[in-house]
Design an enzyme around this catalytic site. Structure first.
Site: not given
Length: 210
Positions: A117-119
């Site tokens: 997700a965030c990466v």
């Protein structure tokens, strides 16, 4: 392959992003042992400090779920104040994105949670904006080993370059006669690089050149 891929990393060109290195997210990591992950992230943070890389730490949901930047990481980043945001994508947060771009560095090194997700979101967005992006795979954690691997493969297919924290350190040092960073770089290896670190400590203590 772009020309940038043919040039080794130099400290003057790089900026490091830590995305959501928070305990609430680390609880869900299954792609790597959590203590190993924390060791690797702290080593990467110390590497950034040793070589004078600008560091942006971005966090999310600190009050409701994820908690603050993990204390061991924060301790390795003196003076770095995390930027809290609402979006899962660092790049869609104006303050975080502008902090990265304001450094003027076009080689972005990324470590974070979660890989799926965030990466991934930050990496894909930074690539779309024209940055050269390096993903420190062993300083990122995914919900599953399969999910982590698939996310890395997707980012690589989009143009990101996978790497490891020890490769970042060794690539920035490159020559052990670079005395201004030698002691700190060696100390990071000895403290965090397992058998390689043990070997360096052995060489220091037991092998005496004539």
């Amino acid at each position: 392959m772009t020309d940038g891929a043919l040039h080794l990393l130099e400290p003057k060109d790089c900026v490091l992003l830590f995305a959501d290195q928070q305990a609430g997210l680390a609880f869900g990591v299954e792609s790597i042992g959590r203590q190993v992950l924390l060791n690797n992230v702290v080593a990467l943070a110390k590497t950034a400090m040793t070589f004078g890389l600008p560091v942006i730490a971005s966090t999310s949901a600190t009050k409701v779920y994820s908690g603050p930047l993990m204390p061991a990481i924060s301790a390795a980043l003196p003076g770095v104040v995390p930027i809290d945001r609402r979006s899962m994508n660092v790049w869609e947060d104006d303050k975080s994105r502008e902090a990265i771009l304001a450094t003027g560095r076009r080689r972005l090194i990324v470590s974070g949670l979660l890989t799926e997700a965030c990466v991934s979101f930050a990496v894909l967005s930074a690539l779309a904006e024209g940055l050269e992006v390096y993903v420190v795979g062993d300083a990122c954690g995914g919900l599953t080993a399969v999910g982590h691997d698939l996310a890395l493969r997707r980012m690589e297919a989009a143009g990101a370059r996978p790497t490891s924290w020890i490769q970042i350190l060794l690539e920035l040092q490159r020559d052990w006669t670079r005395h201004e960073t030698y002691d700190r770089a060696r100390a990071i290896v000895e403290a965090h690089a397992g058998g390689y670190g043990i070997g360096l400590a052995y060489a220091r203590d037991m092998i005496h050149p004539t």
